[in-house]
Design an enzyme around this catalytic site. Structure first.
Site, mmCIF file in Angstrom:
data_model
loop_
_atom_site.group_PDB
_atom_site.id
_atom_site.type_symbol
_atom_site.label_atom_id
_atom_site.label_comp_id
_atom_site.label_asym_id
_atom_site.label_seq_id
_atom_site.Cartn_x
_atom_site.Cartn_y
_atom_site.Cartn_z
ATOM 1 N N ASP A 226 0.877 -1.176 0.000
ATOM 2 C CA ASP A 226 0.000 0.000 0.000
ATOM 3 C C ASP A 226 0.913 1.225 0.000
ATOM 4 O OD1 ASP A 226 -1.692 2.103 0.571
ATOM 5 O OD2 ASP A 226 -2.845 0.987 2.081
ATOM 6 N N ARG B 259 10.499 10.033 -2.817
ATOM 7 C CA ARG B 259 11.500 10.468 -1.833
ATOM 8 C C ARG B 259 12.404 9.301 -1.427
ATOM 9 N NH1 ARG B 259 9.254 12.888 3.726
ATOM 10 N NH2 ARG B 259 8.502 10.737 3.886
ATOM 11 N N SER C 72 -0.644 11.705 -14.136
ATOM 12 C CA SER C 72 -1.626 12.694 -13.675
ATOM 13 C C SER C 72 -2.951 12.362 -14.359
ATOM 14 C CB SER C 72 -1.141 14.112 -13.973
ATOM 15 O OG SER C 72 -0.799 14.274 -15.340
ATOM 16 N N TYR D 255 -10.019 14.927 -6.644
ATOM 17 C CA TYR D 255 -9.229 14.307 -7.719
ATOM 18 C C TYR D 255 -8.545 15.383 -8.556
ATOM 19 C CZ TYR D 255 -8.145 11.059 -11.568
ATOM 20 O OH TYR D 255 -7.500 10.295 -12.529
ATOM 21 N N LYS E 110 -4.481 15.850 -8.821
ATOM 22 C CA LYS E 110 -3.767 15.652 -10.090
ATOM 23 C C LYS E 110 -3.047 16.935 -10.529
ATOM 24 C CE LYS E 110 -4.668 11.277 -10.830
ATOM 25 N NZ LYS E 110 -3.582 10.262 -10.862
ATOM 26 N N VAL F 160 -9.661 6.114 -20.340
ATOM 27 C CA VAL F 160 -8.993 4.846 -20.618
ATOM 28 C C VAL F 160 -9.860 3.702 -20.081
ATOM 29 C CG1 VAL F 160 -6.803 3.605 -20.493
ATOM 30 C CG2 VAL F 160 -6.822 6.084 -20.131
HETATM 31 P P1 NAD Z 1 -7.159 0.880 -12.093
HETATM 32 O O1 NAD Z 1 -8.127 1.014 -10.983
HETATM 33 O O2 NAD Z 1 -7.472 -0.018 -13.231
HETATM 34 O O3 NAD Z 1 -5.725 0.478 -11.503
HETATM 35 C C1 NAD Z 1 -5.185 1.137 -10.385
HETATM 36 C C2 NAD Z 1 -4.383 0.142 -9.567
HETATM 37 O O4 NAD Z 1 -3.812 0.869 -8.460
HETATM 38 C C3 NAD Z 1 -5.243 -0.980 -8.966
HETATM 39 O O5 NAD Z 1 -4.676 -2.243 -9.273
HETATM 40 C C4 NAD Z 1 -5.205 -0.700 -7.468
HETATM 41 O O6 NAD Z 1 -5.205 -1.889 -6.673
HETATM 42 C C5 NAD Z 1 -3.892 0.061 -7.315
HETATM 43 N N1 NAD Z 1 -3.907 0.889 -6.121
HETATM 44 C C6 NAD Z 1 -4.894 1.718 -5.691
HETATM 45 N N2 NAD Z 1 -4.560 2.256 -4.518
HETATM 46 C C7 NAD Z 1 -3.336 1.767 -4.198
HETATM 47 C C8 NAD Z 1 -2.488 1.925 -3.068
HETATM 48 N N3 NAD Z 1 -2.842 2.703 -2.024
HETATM 49 N N4 NAD Z 1 -1.297 1.274 -3.060
HETATM 50 C C9 NAD Z 1 -0.953 0.460 -4.088
HETATM 51 N N5 NAD Z 1 -1.729 0.257 -5.164
HETATM 52 C C10 NAD Z 1 -2.915 0.892 -5.217
HETATM 53 O O7 NAD Z 1 -6.909 2.383 -12.605
HETATM 54 P P2 NAD Z 1 -6.260 3.000 -13.923
HETATM 55 O O8 NAD Z 1 -7.362 3.593 -14.711
HETATM 56 O O9 NAD Z 1 -5.308 2.081 -14.557
HETATM 57 O O10 NAD Z 1 -5.506 4.240 -13.260
HETATM 58 C C11 NAD Z 1 -4.089 4.367 -13.211
HETATM 59 C C12 NAD Z 1 -3.756 5.835 -13.080
HETATM 60 O O11 NAD Z 1 -4.209 6.531 -14.235
HETATM 61 C C13 NAD Z 1 -4.392 6.536 -11.877
HETATM 62 O O12 NAD Z 1 -3.449 7.407 -11.296
HETATM 63 C C14 NAD Z 1 -5.533 7.312 -12.488
HETATM 64 O O13 NAD Z 1 -5.852 8.454 -11.733
HETATM 65 C C15 NAD Z 1 -4.937 7.667 -13.828
HETATM 66 N N6 NAD Z 1 -5.941 7.994 -14.853
HETATM 67 C C16 NAD Z 1 -6.829 7.061 -15.280
HETATM 68 C C17 NAD Z 1 -7.768 7.419 -16.243
HETATM 69 C C18 NAD Z 1 -8.795 6.443 -16.783
HETATM 70 O O14 NAD Z 1 -9.697 6.866 -17.532
HETATM 71 N N7 NAD Z 1 -8.722 5.161 -16.458
HETATM 72 C C19 NAD Z 1 -7.790 8.732 -16.756
HETATM 73 C C20 NAD Z 1 -6.875 9.645 -16.281
HETATM 74 C C21 NAD Z 1 -5.940 9.273 -15.324
#
Ligand code: NAD
Length: 367
Positions: free
Chosen positions: A182, A240, A258, A272, A276, A305
């Site tokens: 985590d 860090r 971001s 959020y 970001k 995405v």
């Molecule tokens: P996702 O939910 O598919 O995957 C995120 C992963 O992060 C998960 O496997 C989760 O278990 C892990 N996670 C969450 N909290 C955690 C923690 N405290 N410690 C360790 N792992 C943790 O999400 P995603 O869409 O692949 O998102 C990835 C990044 O892209 C994020 O930062 C999200 O804000 C950013 N993002 C996503 C989108 C989108 O449309 N999917 C758009 C813009 C930005």
């Protein structure tokens, strides 16, 4: 009428004289309009099932297809006022027939691009993080793959084992080091650094969570802190912890994910969006401070995405304000499309880029 099936695209469903009304009725029953499907109109319905996190089952789609195919032309009753976003005709610039299915995300791997490098990737269990970990591993990197969910990391390692002779792979086997961690927890940060075993060539801070699109006056302290803990403080603490290794080595590349929400105020809630924007500030400060040490720090801002990320709208005001922005969203990307942008910035291919904010959003940010 062409029969519908789970392999028909969303656009074909919405344009279908019987399937369109049925789909719009189902959306209306869930408080949604067809506009919410605009950016996924080129996806097959079966892909929506996979993305829905259990909210739409394969059986339900089969049942709806059977209902649509059994409905005689002219018998379908549309939802009043629902002609907001059909599959194709009302989309500006679109063809008058349904667009073809979106091509599968195609990768052009660079064999050996990460050979000899250790790359730490957070959020590697799902979505963009998983796709990035997979790509870096298939390009020869030793990947320290961190996530809350160990089972997902093991599944990724197993999938890569099964693909050992993939054309983009430099050879059999891969080096994935799964770490259940985590990033909001000091022990989690320590476990990730320990797994890196004294060497980190690149770091991708990808783990993140959403905020239910909640506007400022509705945000409680718990939501605010949770979003900042994961999206900003975790990234800050892990970076860090890793920087001393990179500074000692005199080299390193860091990519902070971001969001489109770092570029504007209209795509997410207050927590959020603020978190970001802060990711971009952290990125620019670190890029400025450590550039002379040979360390590059950049950010990728994804648009929409297709991942497992929570997409709930937990506020009526948030929904009312944000839905029109989402209605102009370009086609939703596959995680592999964004992973390609991240891998580029992690690699030596971006040797002359430091402090950049790269939208990887299909052009959403120029609207
Ligand atoms: P996702 O939910 O598919 O995957 C995120 C992963 O992060 C998960 O496997 C989760 O278990 C892990 N996670 C969450 N909290 C955690 C923690 N405290 N410690 C360790 N792992 C943790 O999400 P995603 O869409 O692949 O998102 C990835 C990044 O892209 C994020 O930062 C999200 O804000 C950013 N993002 C996503 C989108 C989108 O449309 N999917 C758009 C813009 C930005």
């Amino acid at each position: 009428m062409t029969p519908l099936s789970p392999e028909s695209t969303v656009a074909e469903w919405l344009d279908h004289p019987a399937g369109g009304p049925i789909l719009r009725r189902m959306l209306a029953e869930n408080g949604q309009s067809a506009g919410t499907l605009r950016a996924v109109r080129r996806f097959r319905m079966s892909r929506l099932v996979a993305l829905s996190g259990g909210r739409l089952s394969a059986e339900e789609v089969e049942r709806l297809a059977a209902e649509a195919n059994a409905t005689a032309p002219g018998d379908a009753v549309d939802v009043p006022g629902s002609a907001d976003v059909p599959g194709s005709a009302d989309v500006p610039g679109a063809a008058t027939t349904a667009p073809p299915p979106r091509p599968e995300g195609r990768e052009r791997c660079t064999p050996g691009r990460f050979t000899g490098s250790t790359v730490v990737i957070t959020g590697a269990g799902s979505g963009i993080g998983r796709a990035t970990a997979s790509r870096v591993a298939r390009e020869g990197g030793r990947v320290v793959a961190a996530d809350l969910d160990r089972d997902r990391l093991d599944a990724l390692a197993a999938e890569l084992d099964a693909q050992a002779w993939h054309p983009g792979h430099p050879g059999p086997g891969h080096e994935i080091v799964p770490v259940r961690a985590d990033i909001t927890d000091a022990d989690g940060i320590a476990a990730i650094v320990q797994a890196a075993d004294g060497r980190v060539d690149a770091l991708a801070n990808i783990a993140g969570i959403t905020d239910g699109m909640v506007p400022l006056h509705e945000v409680d302290d718990e939501l605010w802190h949770r979003v900042f803990e994961v999206n900003l403080h975790g990234m800050f603490r892990l970076t860090r912890a890793v920087l001393p290794l990179m500074r000692a080595a005199g080299r390193g590349s860091i990519v902070n994910v971001s969001s489109e929400a770092a570029l504007r105020g209209s795509t997410a809630g207050a927590a959020y969006t603020a978190s970001k924007h802060a990711v971009v500030g952290l990125t620019r400060s670190a890029a400025f401070m450590y550039g002379p040490d040979g360390i590059r720090v950049n950010s990728v801002a994804p648009g929409g995405v297709a991942t497992g990320i929570e997409g709930a709208m937990n506020s009526a005001l948030g929904r009312e304000r944000i839905e029109p922005t989402l209605a102009a969203l370009p086609d939703i990307a596959e995680p592999e499309h964004v992973a390609a942008s991240i891998a580029f910035l992690l690699s030596e291919d971006s040797v002359n880029i430091n402090g950049a904010l790269l939208p990887s959003d299909g052009g959403w940010s120029v609207q």
